[in-house]
Design a protein around this motif. Structure first.
Motif, PDB file in Angstrom:
ATOM      1  N   UNK A 211      53.266  68.583  99.159  1.00 46.27           N
ATOM      2  CA  UNK A 211      54.271  67.915  98.238  1.00 46.27           C
ATOM      3  C   UNK A 211      54.144  68.292  97.284  1.00 46.27           C
ATOM      4  N   UNK A 212      53.643  68.006  96.406  1.00 52.43           N
ATOM      5  CA  UNK A 212      53.248  67.813  94.964  1.00 52.43           C
ATOM      6  C   UNK A 212      53.208  69.753  94.676  1.00 52.43           C
ATOM      7  N   UNK A 213      52.314  70.377  95.396  1.00 57.69           N
ATOM      8  CA  UNK A 213      52.299  71.758  95.102  1.00 57.69           C
ATOM      9  C   UNK A 213      53.849  72.747  95.400  1.00 57.69           C
ATOM     10  N   UNK A 214      54.481  72.071  96.217  1.00 53.88           N
ATOM     11  CA  UNK A 214      56.283  73.252  95.951  1.00 53.88           C
ATOM     12  C   UNK A 214      56.696  72.459  95.154  1.00 53.88           C
ATOM     13  N   UNK A 215      56.883  71.227  94.931  1.00 54.34           N
ATOM     14  CA  UNK A 215      57.947  70.721  94.263  1.00 54.34           C
ATOM     15  C   UNK A 215      57.765  71.493  92.656  1.00 54.34           C
ATOM     16  N   UNK A 216      56.110  72.122  92.367  1.00 54.53           N
ATOM     17  CA  UNK A 216      55.963  72.811  90.790  1.00 54.53           C
ATOM     18  C   UNK A 216      57.415  73.821  90.781  1.00 54.53           C
ATOM     19  N   UNK A 217      57.394  74.156  91.596  1.00 55.62           N
ATOM     20  CA  UNK A 217      58.428  75.639  91.311  1.00 55.62           C
ATOM     21  C   UNK A 217      59.843  75.153  92.073  1.00 55.62           C
ATOM     22  N   UNK A 218      60.157  73.904  92.223  1.00 57.61           N
ATOM     23  CA  UNK A 218      61.385  73.405  92.184  1.00 57.61           C
ATOM     24  C   UNK A 218      62.164  71.762  91.246  1.00 57.61           C
ATOM     25  N   UNK A 219      63.757  72.563  90.567  1.00 49.82           N
ATOM     26  CA  UNK A 219      63.905  72.204  90.182  1.00 49.82           C
ATOM     27  C   UNK A 219      65.345  71.545  90.678  1.00 49.82           C
ATOM     28  N   UNK A 220      65.588  70.274  89.982  1.00 48.03           N
ATOM     29  CA  UNK A 220      66.858  69.748  90.292  1.00 48.03           C
ATOM     30  C   UNK A 220      67.627  69.118  89.154  1.00 48.03           C
ATOM     31  N   UNK A 221      69.231  69.829  89.129  1.00 53.12           N
ATOM     32  CA  UNK A 221      69.105  68.789  87.914  1.00 53.12           C
ATOM     33  C   UNK A 221      70.528  69.254  87.679  1.00 53.12           C
ATOM     34  N   UNK A 222      71.528  68.471  86.938  1.00 54.10           N
ATOM     35  CA  UNK A 222      72.960  68.120  87.679  1.00 54.10           C
ATOM     36  C   UNK A 222      73.758  69.116  86.539  1.00 54.10           C
ATOM     37  N   UNK A 223      74.621  69.213  87.202  1.00 54.92           N
ATOM     38  CA  UNK A 223      75.396  70.387  86.433  1.00 54.92           C
ATOM     39  C   UNK A 223      76.386  70.280  85.637  1.00 54.92           C
TER      40      UNK A 223
ATOM     41  N   UNK B 231      68.743  63.398  92.749  1.00 52.47           N
ATOM     42  CA  UNK B 231      67.829  64.613  91.656  1.00 52.47           C
ATOM     43  C   UNK B 231      66.416  63.898  92.525  1.00 52.47           C
ATOM     44  N   UNK B 232      66.048  62.550  91.952  1.00 53.00           N
ATOM     45  CA  UNK B 232      65.387  62.192  92.101  1.00 53.00           C
ATOM     46  C   UNK B 232      64.374  62.240  93.825  1.00 53.00           C
ATOM     47  N   UNK B 233      65.621  61.656  93.780  1.00 49.10           N
ATOM     48  CA  UNK B 233      65.142  61.507  95.943  1.00 49.10           C
ATOM     49  C   UNK B 233      64.929  62.859  96.233  1.00 49.10           C
ATOM     50  N   UNK B 234      65.572  63.962  96.440  1.00 50.85           N
ATOM     51  CA  UNK B 234      65.241  65.466  96.511  1.00 50.85           C
ATOM     52  C   UNK B 234      64.120  65.732  96.252  1.00 50.85           C
ATOM     53  N   UNK B 235      63.287  65.235  94.704  1.00 47.95           N
ATOM     54  CA  UNK B 235      62.241  66.499  94.567  1.00 47.95           C
ATOM     55  C   UNK B 235      61.179  65.345  95.396  1.00 47.95           C
ATOM     56  N   UNK B 236      61.663  64.092  96.083  1.00 50.02           N
ATOM     57  CA  UNK B 236      60.561  63.431  96.318  1.00 50.02           C
ATOM     58  C   UNK B 236      60.146  63.637  97.799  1.00 50.02           C
ATOM     59  N   UNK B 237      58.586  62.960  98.160  1.00 47.75           N
ATOM     60  CA  UNK B 237      58.025  63.286  99.046  1.00 47.75           C
ATOM     61  C   UNK B 237      59.429  62.902 100.249  1.00 47.75           C
ATOM     62  N   UNK B 238      59.840  61.628 100.318  1.00 42.46           N
ATOM     63  CA  UNK B 238      60.516  61.880 101.585  1.00 42.46           C
ATOM     64  C   UNK B 238      61.724  63.435 102.103  1.00 42.46           C
ATOM     65  N   UNK B 239      61.676  64.137 101.185  1.00 44.48           N
ATOM     66  CA  UNK B 239      62.662  65.243 101.312  1.00 44.48           C
ATOM     67  C   UNK B 239      61.720  66.862 101.604  1.00 44.48           C
ATOM     68  N   UNK B 240      60.136  66.351 101.096  1.00 46.21           N
ATOM     69  CA  UNK B 240      59.141  67.427 100.346  1.00 46.21           C
ATOM     70  C   UNK B 240      59.033  67.934 101.949  1.00 46.21           C
TER      71      UNK B 240
ATOM     72  N   UNK C  99      71.538  71.474  90.991  1.00 41.46           N
ATOM     73  CA  UNK C  99      71.832  72.175  91.522  1.00 41.46           C
ATOM     74  C   UNK C  99      70.515  72.356  91.454  1.00 41.46           C
ATOM     75  N   UNK C 100      70.617  72.873  92.665  1.00 46.87           N
ATOM     76  CA  UNK C 100      68.592  73.298  93.263  1.00 46.87           C
ATOM     77  C   UNK C 100      68.053  74.584  93.180  1.00 46.87           C
ATOM     78  N   UNK C 101      67.127  74.462  92.466  1.00 51.89           N
ATOM     79  CA  UNK C 101      67.068  76.198  92.551  1.00 51.89           C
ATOM     80  C   UNK C 101      65.277  76.465  92.853  1.00 51.89           C
ATOM     81  N   UNK C 102      64.891  77.443  92.846  1.00 49.52           N
ATOM     82  CA  UNK C 102      63.314  77.157  93.128  1.00 49.52           C
ATOM     83  C   UNK C 102      62.779  78.614  92.596  1.00 49.52           C
ATOM     84  N   UNK C 103      61.879  78.936  91.991  1.00 44.98           N
ATOM     85  CA  UNK C 103      60.944  80.172  91.635  1.00 44.98           C
ATOM     86  C   UNK C 103      60.027  80.437  91.940  1.00 44.98           C
TER      87      UNK C 103
END
Length: 240
Positions: free
Chosen positions: A108-120, A86-95, A127-131
């Protein structure tokens, strides 16, 4: 003097007096509550930007692809890896690759603001969600994330794998996830109710005039011997 103060205090906290006070002002109380609730609903519906949500899910595996069985230790390890992934997905390596592939004019910082990555529910599922105000844009970004992330994660983490469970889709049947118009209307109604109650209470308790026979009896502590009725002067003059 002390006895008089006690009577005054009793009058101030008397429940029946408060109920009678509310009954006398029930119309403005309800009117203001409805007006505030309606105003908040209209503002929420027409003046707050609607937000939509897109999501996708991945599953973390911590076993060799040639093995056919999974034990509890491997599942526990996979659950731990889900947090790391989850941490890697929101890192610059992916963004950064996502931004480049989609040609987005964002950091990447602006994109990450609207993205939530969490375990279910503390499982192996991520789960990866974006608003966003644009539902299709959110869906496109999430789709690119689940496309770009797995090989990067496997490269960063020596063990385990990541597989797609559900592709990117717009959630909530395509309806906005925010604002919640009904909730905002209820908040507005509650604010209107509280404000009106405050005004009524302040007005009533700052008014030192007697309104009923009970007020006189309770305040002075003496029985009422008689009352002078009010007379309609016009009717009285005609009868004379």
């Amino acid at each position: 003097m002390e006895e008089k103060n006690e009577r005054v205090s009793g009058r101030e906290i008397d429940l029946s007096s408060i109920l009678n006070m509310l009954k006398r002002h029930i119309v403005p109380l309800l009117l203001v509550t409805v007006i505030f609730g309606s105003a908040f609903y209209v503002y929420s519906s027409f003046f707050i930007t609607k937000k939509y949500e897109a999501s996708a899910t991945l599953i973390v595996n911590n076993v060799n692809k040639n093995k056919n069985t999974v034990n509890s230790t491997e599942i526990t390890a996979a659950q731990g890896l889900a947090d790391v992934y989850s941490i890697i997905i929101k890192s610059d390596a992916v963004m950064v690759p996502v931004i480049q592939n989609l040609g987005l004019d964002k950091t990447s910082d602006n994109l990450k603001k609207n993205i939530n990555v969490s375990t279910v529910n503390a499982t192996q599922v991520i789960s990866i969600t974006m608003t966003d105000k644009d539902a299709q844009y959110a869906k496109k970004v999430v789709a690119e994330i689940v496309k770009v992330a797995p090989p990067i994660i496997q490269k960063k983490v020596a063990a385990g794998s990541v597989k797609l469970i559900s592709a990117s889709r717009i959630t909530n049947s395509g309806a906005p996830v925010s604002p919640n118009n009904v909730r905002n209307a209820l908040i507005g109604a509650a604010i209107g109710l509280v404000l009106t109650l405050a005004v009524i209470i302040i007005k009533e308790f700052s008014n030192n005039t007697f309104k009923t026979e009970e007020d006189i009896s309770n305040y002075l502590g003496i029985p009422i011997l008689g009352m002078i009725p009010s007379v309609d002067t016009k009717s009285f003059n005609k009868s004379v």
